[in-house]
Design an enzyme around this catalytic site. Structure first.
Site, PDB file in Angstrom:
ATOM      1  N   MET A  31       0.834  -1.202   0.000  1.00 63.33           N
ATOM      2  CA  MET A  31       0.000   0.000   0.000  1.00 63.33           C
ATOM      3  C   MET A  31       0.872   1.255   0.000  1.00 63.33           C
ATOM      4  O   MET A  31       0.383   2.356   0.295  1.00 63.33           O
ATOM      5  CB  MET A  31      -0.949  -0.003   1.190  1.00 63.33           C
ATOM      6  CG  MET A  31      -1.905  -1.200   1.146  1.00 63.33           C
ATOM      7  SD  MET A  31      -3.450  -0.929   2.022  1.00 63.33           S
ATOM      8  CE  MET A  31      -2.871  -0.621   3.677  1.00 63.33           C
ATOM      9  N   GLY A  32       2.153   1.097  -0.326  1.00 60.20           N
ATOM     10  CA  GLY A  32       3.024   2.262  -0.456  1.00 60.20           C
ATOM     11  C   GLY A  32       3.519   2.793   0.873  1.00 60.20           C
ATOM     12  O   GLY A  32       3.414   2.141   1.900  1.00 60.20           O
ATOM     13  N   GLY A  37      11.006  -2.602   5.671  1.00 60.76           N
ATOM     14  CA  GLY A  37      10.287  -3.876   5.620  1.00 60.76           C
ATOM     15  C   GLY A  37       9.894  -4.204   4.184  1.00 60.76           C
ATOM     16  O   GLY A  37      10.161  -5.308   3.677  1.00 60.76           O
ATOM     17  N   HIS A  38       9.286  -3.220   3.519  1.00 64.05           N
ATOM     18  CA  HIS A  38       8.924  -3.413   2.109  1.00 64.05           C
ATOM     19  C   HIS A  38      10.178  -3.683   1.267  1.00 64.05           C
ATOM     20  O   HIS A  38      10.179  -4.541   0.382  1.00 64.05           O
ATOM     21  CB  HIS A  38       8.249  -2.162   1.548  1.00 64.05           C
ATOM     22  CG  HIS A  38       6.956  -1.780   2.226  1.00 64.05           C
ATOM     23  ND1 HIS A  38       6.807  -0.604   2.913  1.00 64.05           N
ATOM     24  CD2 HIS A  38       5.764  -2.411   2.309  1.00 64.05           C
ATOM     25  CE1 HIS A  38       5.573  -0.519   3.386  1.00 64.05           C
ATOM     26  NE2 HIS A  38       4.913  -1.606   3.034  1.00 64.05           N
ATOM     27  N   GLY A 148       5.197 -10.207   3.815  1.00 69.01           N
ATOM     28  CA  GLY A 148       5.921 -10.125   5.078  1.00 69.01           C
ATOM     29  C   GLY A 148       5.243 -10.908   6.188  1.00 69.01           C
ATOM     30  O   GLY A 148       4.016 -10.971   6.258  1.00 69.01           O
ATOM     31  N   ASP A 151       2.555  -9.209   8.770  1.00 69.06           N
ATOM     32  CA  ASP A 151       1.102  -9.422   8.697  1.00 69.06           C
ATOM     33  C   ASP A 151       0.888 -10.929   8.603  1.00 69.06           C
ATOM     34  O   ASP A 151       0.576 -11.470   7.536  1.00 69.06           O
ATOM     35  CB  ASP A 151       0.545  -8.676   7.486  1.00 69.06           C
ATOM     36  CG  ASP A 151       0.807  -7.184   7.591  1.00 69.06           C
ATOM     37  OD1 ASP A 151      -0.027  -6.480   8.158  1.00 69.06           O
ATOM     38  OD2 ASP A 151       1.875  -6.733   7.129  1.00 69.06           O
TER      39      ASP A 151
HETATM   40  P1  AMP Z   1       1.546  -2.908   3.463  1.00 68.76           P
HETATM   41  O1  AMP Z   1       2.075  -1.834   2.572  1.00 68.76           O
HETATM   42  O2  AMP Z   1       1.504  -2.524   4.904  1.00 68.76           O
HETATM   43  O3  AMP Z   1       0.270  -3.507   2.949  1.00 68.76           O
HETATM   44  O4  AMP Z   1       2.613  -4.090   3.409  1.00 68.76           O
HETATM   45  C1  AMP Z   1       3.017  -4.649   2.189  1.00 68.76           C
HETATM   46  C2  AMP Z   1       3.840  -5.878   2.460  1.00 68.76           C
HETATM   47  O5  AMP Z   1       4.989  -5.522   3.231  1.00 68.76           O
HETATM   48  C3  AMP Z   1       3.091  -6.948   3.257  1.00 68.76           C
HETATM   49  O6  AMP Z   1       3.408  -8.217   2.739  1.00 68.76           O
HETATM   50  C4  AMP Z   1       3.629  -6.754   4.648  1.00 68.76           C
HETATM   51  O7  AMP Z   1       3.579  -7.920   5.439  1.00 68.76           O
HETATM   52  C5  AMP Z   1       5.056  -6.361   4.359  1.00 68.76           C
HETATM   53  N1  AMP Z   1       5.603  -5.643   5.513  1.00 68.76           N
HETATM   54  C6  AMP Z   1       5.086  -4.551   6.115  1.00 68.76           C
HETATM   55  N2  AMP Z   1       5.823  -4.208   7.190  1.00 68.76           N
HETATM   56  C7  AMP Z   1       6.825  -5.117   7.276  1.00 68.76           C
HETATM   57  C8  AMP Z   1       7.923  -5.321   8.183  1.00 68.76           C
HETATM   58  N3  AMP Z   1       8.124  -4.531   9.223  1.00 68.76           N
HETATM   59  N4  AMP Z   1       8.724  -6.376   7.961  1.00 68.76           N
HETATM   60  C9  AMP Z   1       8.526  -7.211   6.899  1.00 68.76           C
HETATM   61  N5  AMP Z   1       7.526  -7.059   6.016  1.00 68.76           N
HETATM   62  C10 AMP Z   1       6.688  -6.037   6.203  1.00 68.76           C
END
Ligand code: AMP
Length: 282
Positions: A31-32, A37-38, A148, A151
């Site tokens: 989601m940007g 992490g991303h 990741g 989640d």
């Molecule tokens: P989001 O943008 O929050 O939807 O996350 C996109 C992807 O990045 C998902 O697969 C999350 O699990 C992963 N992600 C978000 N935060 C982290 C983190 N701290 N460590 C590893 N992966 C992450």
């Protein structure tokens, strides 16, 4: 060269051409408001595919009516710079209208895995997630999908969906990335005031306390939960939503003694911001 693609049909054509030439496609949906992490997912994807695709799409379907869709942090230029820095090939950034044209109504449900934990607190959330991930996979046509472990429930739901619907995709779960002081990286950390940022450390402290007990040989579920609870209950500014120990594969509750891999998962409000974190005990 990073290519920005907004039109789903153009993305599909780009993916089809790579597939026709025998190339492997690795895909990281987000989601940007990218953080390390991303980027760790993207780096892993870079190793696994000839074409590395990132999607940036704040998916309205996975937000409840009282949630933070309108104020979700966005920074497309910054995200594209970061994507470039890790060698991403394509950023797929569709509009809401392109993803959900008038008349759209289909939902993908994974009801068992979505029932508890975050699914309990956020009804409809995981149907929104599964639906958009399936749509994105049909557009991007990846061989490898990287998600990741941050989640964790989402990861297990996507794994289930991929297996149940016979998608020919390898799902790779990547380790949770933390700040040096333990805070799990999240786009939502941007909402935290400096004081809340400090208060939020109670989550990772609680998980770490339980993990240390586990490493020291403790296997009783109640003892592990109690170790985490001690850091969380009464922590200033932290309102606990859940703290649960679940089977790492099925997400079924674990009671008594741990005899297989488990995930200790927490969700809490810190001020107005909802944060989640977890540790895998294996
Ligand atoms: P989001 O943008 O929050 O939807 O996350 C996109 C992807 O990045 C998902 O697969 C999350 O699990 C992963 N992600 C978000 N935060 C982290 C983190 N701290 N460590 C590893 N992966 C992450």
């Amino acid at each position: 060269m990073l290519e920005v693609v907004r039109d789903p049909a153009a993305m599909r054509a780009r993916a089809a051409a790579v597939r026709a030439a025998g190339g492997r496609i690795a895909f990281v949906p987000t989601m940007g408001f990218l953080h390390e992490g991303h980027l760790s997912l993207l780096r892993e994807g870079r190793r696994r595919g000839e074409l590395l695709v990132l999607s940036i799409f704040v998916n309205p379907l996975q937000f409840g009516p009282a949630e933070d869709l309108a104020r979700y942090p966005r920074d497309e230029q910054g995200d594209l710079d970061k994507a470039r820095s890790v060698g991403c090939d394509v950023a797929f950034c569709p509009s809401v209208e392109a993803m959900y044209p008038p008349g759209f109504q289909t939902r993908v449900e994974v009801p068992g895995l979505a029932a508890g934990l975050c699914g309990q607190v956020r009804p409809g959330h995981f149907a929104g997630v599964a639906t958009v991930v399936l749509k994105l996979c049909h557009i991007v046509q990846p061989h490898v999908l990287l998600l990741g472990e941050k989640d964790y429930q989402q990861l297990q739901i996507v794994r289930r969906m991929v297996a149940d619907l016979d998608l020919d995709i390898e799902v790779v779960g990547c380790p949770l990335v933390r700040e040096p002081d333990g805070l799990a990286l999240s786009s939502r950390n941007a909402y935290l005031s400096p004081q809340e940022r400090q208060q939020a450390l109670a989550l990772s402290r609680g998980l770490r306390a339980a993990e240390q007990r586990y490493r020291a040989g403790e296997r009783r579920a109640e003892e592990l939960l109690a170790a985490a609870r001690q850091e969380l209950i009464g922590a200033p500014g932290v309102v606990l939503q859940y703290l649960e120990l679940r089977d790492a594969a099925t997400l079924e509750p674990v009671a008594g003694e741990l005899d297989r891999a488990a995930v200790l998962a927490v969700a809490a409000l810190v001020g107005q911001t909802r944060l989640i974190d977890n540790v895998i005990l294996r």
